[in-house]
Design an enzyme around this catalytic site. Structure first.
Site, PDB file in Angstrom:
ATOM      1  N   SER A 177       6.348   4.016   3.890  1.00  0.00           N
ATOM      2  CA  SER A 177       5.579   5.415   4.119  1.00  0.00           C
ATOM      3  C   SER A 177       4.550   4.794   5.245  1.00  0.00           C
ATOM      4  O   SER A 177       3.989   3.580   5.334  1.00  0.00           O
ATOM      5  CB  SER A 177       4.980   5.701   2.805  1.00  0.00           C
ATOM      6  OG  SER A 177       3.653   5.937   2.876  1.00  0.00           O
ATOM      7  N   ARG A 224       0.819  -1.227  -0.032  1.00  0.00           N
ATOM      8  CA  ARG A 224      -0.062  -0.135  -0.134  1.00  0.00           C
ATOM      9  C   ARG A 224       0.824   1.048   0.067  1.00  0.00           C
ATOM     10  O   ARG A 224       0.275   2.440  -0.178  1.00  0.00           O
ATOM     11  CB  ARG A 224      -1.014  -0.152   1.256  1.00  0.00           C
ATOM     12  CG  ARG A 224      -0.178  -0.001   2.707  1.00  0.00           C
ATOM     13  CD  ARG A 224      -1.198  -0.374   3.624  1.00  0.00           C
ATOM     14  NE  ARG A 224      -0.513  -0.602   5.092  1.00  0.00           N
ATOM     15  CZ  ARG A 224      -1.237  -0.659   6.097  1.00  0.00           C
ATOM     16  NH1 ARG A 224      -2.437  -1.120   5.992  1.00  0.00           N
ATOM     17  NH2 ARG A 224      -0.441  -0.851   7.374  1.00  0.00           N
ATOM     18  N   GLU A 277      10.849   6.384   6.390  1.00  0.00           N
ATOM     19  CA  GLU A 277       9.316   6.448   6.187  1.00  0.00           C
ATOM     20  C   GLU A 277       9.106   7.581   5.701  1.00  0.00           C
ATOM     21  O   GLU A 277       9.327   8.895   6.273  1.00  0.00           O
ATOM     22  CB  GLU A 277       8.756   6.339   7.696  1.00  0.00           C
ATOM     23  CG  GLU A 277       8.990   4.872   8.456  1.00  0.00           C
ATOM     24  CD  GLU A 277       8.146   3.915   8.111  1.00  0.00           C
ATOM     25  OE1 GLU A 277       7.274   4.098   7.071  1.00  0.00           O
ATOM     26  OE2 GLU A 277       8.327   2.649   8.473  1.00  0.00           O
ATOM     27  N   ARG A 335       8.689  -8.673   8.126  1.00  0.00           N
ATOM     28  CA  ARG A 335       8.944  -9.423   9.402  1.00  0.00           C
ATOM     29  C   ARG A 335       9.557 -10.822   8.888  1.00  0.00           C
ATOM     30  O   ARG A 335       9.647 -11.687   9.766  1.00  0.00           O
ATOM     31  CB  ARG A 335       7.561  -9.804  10.021  1.00  0.00           C
ATOM     32  CG  ARG A 335       7.009  -8.525  10.444  1.00  0.00           C
ATOM     33  CD  ARG A 335       7.483  -7.704  11.571  1.00  0.00           C
ATOM     34  NE  ARG A 335       6.915  -6.449  12.145  1.00  0.00           N
ATOM     35  CZ  ARG A 335       7.083  -5.343  11.484  1.00  0.00           C
ATOM     36  NH1 ARG A 335       7.796  -5.389  10.404  1.00  0.00           N
ATOM     37  NH2 ARG A 335       6.319  -4.333  11.733  1.00  0.00           N
TER      38      ARG A 335
HETATM   39  O1  0X9 Z   1       6.694  -1.849  10.697  1.00  0.00           O
HETATM   40  C1  0X9 Z   1       7.498  -1.554   9.903  1.00  0.00           C
HETATM   41  O2  0X9 Z   1       7.812  -2.839   9.078  1.00  0.00           O
HETATM   42  C2  0X9 Z   1       7.929  -0.335   9.114  1.00  0.00           C
HETATM   43  N1  0X9 Z   1       7.076   0.565   9.317  1.00  0.00           N
HETATM   44  S1  0X9 Z   1       5.600   0.507   8.528  1.00  0.00           S
HETATM   45  O3  0X9 Z   1       4.766   1.454   8.834  1.00  0.00           O
HETATM   46  N2  0X9 Z   1       5.984   1.181   6.862  1.00  0.00           N
HETATM   47  O4  0X9 Z   1       5.356  -0.753   8.396  1.00  0.00           O
HETATM   48  C3  0X9 Z   1       9.322  -0.020  10.263  1.00  0.00           C
HETATM   49  C4  0X9 Z   1      10.330  -0.860  10.215  1.00  0.00           C
HETATM   50  C5  0X9 Z   1      11.441  -0.456  11.216  1.00  0.00           C
HETATM   51  N3  0X9 Z   1      12.378  -1.465  11.370  1.00  0.00           N
HETATM   52  C6  0X9 Z   1      12.618  -2.313  12.471  1.00  0.00           C
HETATM   53  N4  0X9 Z   1      11.781  -2.402  13.199  1.00  0.00           N
HETATM   54  N5  0X9 Z   1      13.712  -2.980  12.230  1.00  0.00           N
HETATM   55 ZN    ZN Z   2       6.148  -0.207   5.235  1.00  0.00          ZN
END
Ligand code: 0X9
Ligand code: ZN
Length: 441
Positions: free
Chosen positions: A332, A208, A407, A279
């Site tokens: 984003s 998205r 971001e 993830r």
């Molecule tokens: O949650 C995420 O995957 C990322 N933000 S999003 O809103 N685009 O989904 C941030 C990831 C940051 N990096 C780590 N947590 N290692």
């Molecule tokens: Zn993201």
């Protein structure tokens, strides 16, 4: 080649592709967007728990101080009474009202890449008599004023490679779950030599987050159109760009669900689909801020690298690990530059000083265009703990010295079409600064 990228004036479709608009918001009637200010750690922890474990809520942004999320009509009253118990204040907006306002001034392409051209050229300047450089600039302006579909993105990329064969190579890193190419562009001063360093930049791991792809394509376009100006930055650096890591998720957001985040892995006999690619990397996989619930927005998959999109990226980075000095994962939204580690709070790598200094310099460059202010830090301290992301993996497992998640700006995933070019231009300055630092390793 450009003819395949931008429709000719006579063939241009006027207005937006109404079907894709209607379809990708189907099912969201009655949904509400909440902006919640968390006054206390308690409320923040509650939100983090919901993000990870409640598959009915969709978090667009979650920081220590506030969240933006959407809630279905059936969960609305329960959610609101919980917020009252927590003593937090919040604002609401009907999701459809927001989307109608955003889409009123948006331009879409249909599947074949046809869209309303923003700028008509005067008869005398058009067609065969128009100078190639001028035409290319006009066409690029058109490209960066709408959200292209997958096929149009590929045409744009292969078009650049065909136009600049000495400097640009178009390749595929592999195929997605649904068989789409994960396309890449390699840009260097000479495609026949192998620079000592690589600056790797990817976008749209989350379907998205449309604006992210445009910024990376703009980087390619701008570098190639002005190579001479970037000769110093590109000395012995190959810029390797993957503008659409999750092509299936991206297409799905155009055809079926505007807010789809994950890839499109389907599981037989299960209604829920998709793995969160961010993830699925092999650093503290599934440790925190990730879920083993298939329906969760942060489902981490069956194992590290279980997804073809993840393993395509990992294969490339592992193979080139000695040369890759920068890994930049563009997301984003929120105006953040994150450096490792994101898997746990208060966990910073030994080179945090350098990581922070480079992030601040990039933020500073971005700000010069129109004053946009980024916040820098680890995502675990600014947002939430989340493990299995590319930034941690690139730094922690592969030893890539400059590893970041960006971001981009926006108040939601839908940056108005008229703003795309501005986000592209300001982000470009940040990209170049990151690449410049990669060239110093
Ligand atoms: O949650 C995420 O995957 C990322 N933000 S999003 O809103 N685009 O989904 C941030 C990831 C940051 N990096 C780590 N947590 N290692
Ligand atoms: Zn993201």
């Amino acid at each position: 080649m450009w003819q395949r990228i931008v429709c000719s004036l006579t063939l241009c479709l006027v207005g937006l592709a109404a079907n894709s608009l209607a379809n990708n918001l189907a099912g969201y009637e009655g949904y509400t967007k909440y902006t919640v200010e968390h006054g206390n750690e308690n409320a923040f922890r509650y939100m983090v728990d919901l993000q990870t474990n409640d598959a009915d809520l969709d978090f667009w942004l979650l920081t220590r101080n506030m969240s933006v999320l959407t809630v279905s009509p059936k969960r609305k009253s329960q959610f609101e009474s919980r917020l009252s118990n927590l003593g937090v204040s919040y604002q609401v907006q009907p999701l459809m009202e927001l989307m109608a306002a955003l889409q009123a001034n948006s331009t879409y392409a249909d599947e074949s890449g046809q869209y309303e051209e923003e700028e008509e050229c005067q008869a005398a300047d058009c067609g065969d008599s128009e100078r190639p450089r001028r035409r290319s600039r006009r066409q690029a302006r058109g490209f960066f004023s709408h959200y292209p579909r997958y096929s149009e993105i590929l045409s744009f990329m292969s078009g650049l490679a065909a136009r600049y064969p000495q400097y640009c190579r178009y390749e595929s890193l592999g195929r997605s779950n649904e068989g789409r190419h994960i396309a890449a562009l390699s840009i260097s001063l000479n495609t026949r030599t192998r620079p000592r360093r690589v600056a790797y930049i990817q976008a749209a791991a989350h379907g998205r987050e449309w604006i992210t792809t445009q910024t990376v394509l703009y980087l390619a376009y701008e570098l190639l159109s002005n190579l001479r100006a970037f000769q110093r930055v590109l000395q012995d650096v190959e810029v390797f760009l993957v503008p659409l890591v999750n092509p299936d998720g991206y297409e799905y957001t155009h055809t079926s669900d505007r807010f789809w985040r994950k890839n499109r892995h389907r599981y037989a006999g299960h209604a829920c689909a998709g793995v969160d690619i961010n993830r699925n990397f092999g650093n503290h996989w599934n440790y925190q801020g990730a879920s083993q619930n298939l329906c969760s927005e942060v489902y981490s998959g069956t194992a590290p690298n279980s997804e073809p999109e993840t393993s395509a990226v990992v294969r490339y980075l592992e193979f080139n690990r000695q040369r890759v000095k920068l890994s930049l994962d563009v997301h984003s939204f929120g105006k953040f530059i994150f450096y490792p580690y994101g898997y746990a709070k208060n966990t910073v790598p030994p080179t945090v000083g350098t990581l922070r200094a480079v992030a601040l310099r990039a933020a500073n460059q971005i700000g010069k265009y129109r004053g946009t202010r980024y916040t820098t830090g680890t995502s675990a301290s600014i947002l939430y703990e989340a493990s299995g992301s590319l930034d941690d993996y690139a730094y922690g497992n592969l030893g890539i010295p400059l590893s970041y998640t960006l971001e981009l700006p926006g108040d939601e995933f839908h940056v108005p079409s008229s703003d795309i070019i501005h986000v592209c231009k300001e982000t470009f300055a940040g990209f170049v600064e990151f690449i410049r630092h990669a060239s110093l390793y």
